[in-house]
Design a protein around this motif. Structure first.
Motif, mmCIF file in Angstrom:
data_model
loop_
_atom_site.group_PDB
_atom_site.id
_atom_site.type_symbol
_atom_site.label_atom_id
_atom_site.label_comp_id
_atom_site.label_asym_id
_atom_site.label_seq_id
_atom_site.Cartn_x
_atom_site.Cartn_y
_atom_site.Cartn_z
ATOM 1 N N ARG A 1 0.850 -1.195 0.000
ATOM 2 C CA ARG A 1 0.000 0.000 0.000
ATOM 3 C C ARG A 1 0.877 1.234 0.000
ATOM 4 O O ARG A 1 1.880 1.276 0.683
ATOM 5 C CB ARG A 1 -0.914 0.026 1.230
ATOM 6 C CG ARG A 1 -2.161 -0.806 1.053
ATOM 7 C CD ARG A 1 -3.190 -0.365 2.067
ATOM 8 N NE ARG A 1 -2.650 -0.435 3.406
ATOM 9 C CZ ARG A 1 -3.185 -1.160 4.369
ATOM 10 N NH1 ARG A 1 -4.251 -1.859 4.157
ATOM 11 N NH2 ARG A 1 -2.675 -1.181 5.557
ATOM 12 N N VAL B 1 -7.722 10.927 -4.945
ATOM 13 C CA VAL B 1 -6.619 10.382 -4.143
ATOM 14 C C VAL B 1 -5.594 11.475 -3.879
ATOM 15 O O VAL B 1 -5.109 11.645 -2.747
ATOM 16 C CB VAL B 1 -5.959 9.189 -4.859
ATOM 17 C CG1 VAL B 1 -4.701 8.738 -4.112
ATOM 18 C CG2 VAL B 1 -6.936 8.017 -4.980
ATOM 19 N N SER C 1 6.329 0.607 -2.314
ATOM 20 C CA SER C 1 5.287 0.793 -3.319
ATOM 21 C C SER C 1 5.826 1.572 -4.508
ATOM 22 O O SER C 1 5.489 1.289 -5.656
ATOM 23 C CB SER C 1 4.090 1.531 -2.717
ATOM 24 O OG SER C 1 3.528 0.795 -1.672
ATOM 25 N N THR D 1 -0.175 6.696 -9.444
ATOM 26 C CA THR D 1 -1.384 6.349 -8.690
ATOM 27 C C THR D 1 -2.346 5.558 -9.565
ATOM 28 O O THR D 1 -2.911 4.542 -9.135
ATOM 29 C CB THR D 1 -2.060 7.625 -8.169
ATOM 30 O OG1 THR D 1 -1.164 8.295 -7.289
ATOM 31 C CG2 THR D 1 -3.350 7.301 -7.432
ATOM 32 N N TYR E 1 -1.021 2.091 -10.090
ATOM 33 C CA TYR E 1 -1.240 1.280 -8.888
ATOM 34 C C TYR E 1 -2.665 0.732 -8.850
ATOM 35 O O TYR E 1 -2.894 -0.465 -8.618
ATOM 36 C CB TYR E 1 -0.957 2.134 -7.655
ATOM 37 C CG TYR E 1 -1.117 1.406 -6.344
ATOM 38 C CD1 TYR E 1 -0.039 0.772 -5.751
ATOM 39 C CD2 TYR E 1 -2.350 1.354 -5.698
ATOM 40 C CE1 TYR E 1 -0.178 0.103 -4.548
ATOM 41 C CE2 TYR E 1 -2.502 0.688 -4.497
ATOM 42 C CZ TYR E 1 -1.412 0.069 -3.928
ATOM 43 O OH TYR E 1 -1.559 -0.606 -2.743
ATOM 44 N N TYR F 1 -5.202 0.977 -1.417
ATOM 45 C CA TYR F 1 -4.456 2.199 -1.123
ATOM 46 C C TYR F 1 -4.517 2.503 0.368
ATOM 47 O O TYR F 1 -3.535 2.917 0.970
ATOM 48 C CB TYR F 1 -5.057 3.363 -1.920
ATOM 49 C CG TYR F 1 -4.038 4.357 -2.415
ATOM 50 C CD1 TYR F 1 -3.509 4.261 -3.696
ATOM 51 C CD2 TYR F 1 -3.605 5.384 -1.602
ATOM 52 C CE1 TYR F 1 -2.565 5.167 -4.148
ATOM 53 C CE2 TYR F 1 -2.667 6.291 -2.044
ATOM 54 C CZ TYR F 1 -2.141 6.185 -3.318
ATOM 55 O OH TYR F 1 -1.197 7.084 -3.752
#
Length: 473
Positions: free
Chosen positions: A43, A181, A252, A280, A283, A365
């Motif tokens: 994460r 995010v 990450s 992001t 991911y 996340y």
């Protein structure tokens, strides 16, 4: 608690000193980093385990420290470190260098990144300060999805329209979700954190409470430096080691960060957020983002709803949920976005949601329901949707840590096993709570409320004395 941690640090100090003495005598061998230190879920940010803790993002401009070991702050003076602790930290660094070299890090990288590194007692204090009280989810969401954050998000979408459109086209993740995010993690880059990441991670690894985890993050941070993505003095972030616009942890970053600008570096730290936004999206795509599917929608449950069905493990088609009377919150027909589960983040007395696969993706996340709902709701507001329609049970409050542990102990004492009484309301505790609610004739929503705890307290039978976290066999 503080005495225990001081004793633990003293043991580390002594062990590290012995290693240094061995090194000086030429007898020390390299010790590889334990594999268990890697973050299992990778994460981007290690979060508090309390589901409704308020995010620490702030709507204020960044202030860069004058040098890599001083942080601009108007807060209290950090605690002092004793000369013995400082010597122990330096001894630990010397021993760590051997383990780092065994992981492929060069002496040049270690000399560059670890030179003149000092222990930071303020970080240890922050790591140990865990609030007893919990912010209600409705208060969290009011702050996370405030009018100001929505306005700033809409401005960010306009200012970075080209980049976000290209990121969405490449990875299939809604640009509003990526922006949400970004907004939740750093208020659109306004508060990325200014602490020296190497110093923070070294301090936390030495301190020992979660030493293995933070040493793995330190190794990863040094690998990033060795790869040339960032200079050690520019590698800044939060006190816990999260970095950049969207707060990636170093492991990450190594696994998912991308060079979207094509300049040869995966730069998530600079004022240009391009690489951070693309990373992001990469991911989220890696964990199964479904293009065109919402994270969830607010729904209205029928009066006769069986609350035992409000379980993340129970997923059904839209048609199946329609057949038992679930509608959109406005009474319209439930849309078909694939299989979904019913989520009641504040129990039967609050808002109800139908959550989809993408809810679980955002969960990778950050696993807190409040965070996922915050990201999802903020993304919806950025698309032009309105606020939630259902009010929250504002006449109640979440349980404190001590009360959550008491709830677990009383449930187990009543024959509904929760496992370790650790204050974390996870799937096992919720299952035990539902079983108790059914047996007691209560609404089985699995919500750890003060009213349920009071009911347990009034129940006959012996209850284990509240003490250290205990495991029930």
């Amino acid at each position: 608690m503080r005495n225990d941690r001081s004793a633990q640090r003293q043991m580390i100090l002594q062990a590290a000193t012995i290693v240094v003495l061995m090194i000086s005598g030429g007898h020390a061998g390299a010790s590889p980093l334990p594999a268990a230190g890697l973050q299992a879920s990778l994460r981007p940010l290690a979060r508090p385990e309390v589901a409704h803790t308020v995010a620490t993002t702030q709507l204020r401009p960044r202030v860069r420290p004058a040098n890599r070991h001083r942080v601009a702050s108007a807060g209290p003076v950090p605690p002092k470190i004793s000369p013995a602790e400082q010597r122990g930290f330096h001894a630990w660094i010397a021993a760590f260098r051997l383990r780092a070299q065994a992981e492929g890090l060069s002496r040049a990288t270690l000399d560059q990144a670890l030179a003149d590194l000092e222990f930071d007692p303020d970080i240890v204090q922050r790591d140990g300060n865990q609030s007893e009280f919990v912010t209600p989810i409705w208060t969290y969401l009011e702050r996370a999805v405030s009018d100001t954050r929505i306005e700033n998000g809409q401005a960010a979408l306009r200012d970075h329209e080209d980049v976000l459109n290209r990121v969405e086209a490449r990875y299939g993740v809604d640009k509003e979700v990526v922006a949400a995010v970004w907004g939740m993690e750093s208020n659109y880059g306004r508060f990325r954190g200014e602490r020296d990441i190497v110093r923070s991670l070294a301090t936390l690894a030495f301190d020992g409470r979660r030493g293995v985890f933070f040493e793995s993050q330190l190794i990863a941070a040094l690998q990033i430096i060795q790869a040339g993505d960032v200079d050690p003095r520019a590698m800044t972030g939060s006190w816990a080691g999260a970095m950049g616009h969207t707060q990636f942890m170093p492991t990450s970053y190594l696994a998912y960060a991308v060079d979207f600008t094509g300049d040869g570096k995966r730069d998530i730290w600079s004022d240009d957020p391009t690489d951070a936004l693309a990373s992001t999206a990469a991911y989220l795509k890696r964990y199964g983002w479904v293009k065109g599917q919402p994270w969830g929608i607010e729904v209205k449950l029928p009066p006769e709803f069986d609350y035992a069905q409000a379980d993340r493990k129970i997923t059904k088609s839209a048609q199946a949920w329609r057949q038992i009377g679930i509608t959109r919150v406005d009474g319209g027909s439930l849309p078909d976005h694939g299989k979904a589960a019913v989520l009641l983040p504040a129990g039967a007395g609050g808002a109800a949601f139908m959550v989809y696969r993408n809810f679980a993706v955002i969960e990778r996340y950050n696993a807190a329901d409040a965070y996922v709902i915050g990201v999802g709701h903020l993304s919806d507001r950025l698309k032009g949707a309105g606020p939630f329609r259902t009010d929250w049970p504002r006449d109640t409050r979440p349980l404190t840590y001590k009360e959550r542990r008491e709830l677990q102990e009383r449930l187990s004492g009543a024959g509904h096993e929760t496992g370790v009484a650790d204050g974390r309301i996870g799937p096992r505790t919720r299952a035990a709570l539902r079983a108790y609610q059914i047996a007691a004739g209560l609404t089985p929503d699995g919500y750890a409320s003060l009213s349920v705890l009071k009911r347990l307290r009034s129940s006959p039978g012996e209850t284990p004395e509240l003490g250290a976290p205990q495991r029930f066999n």
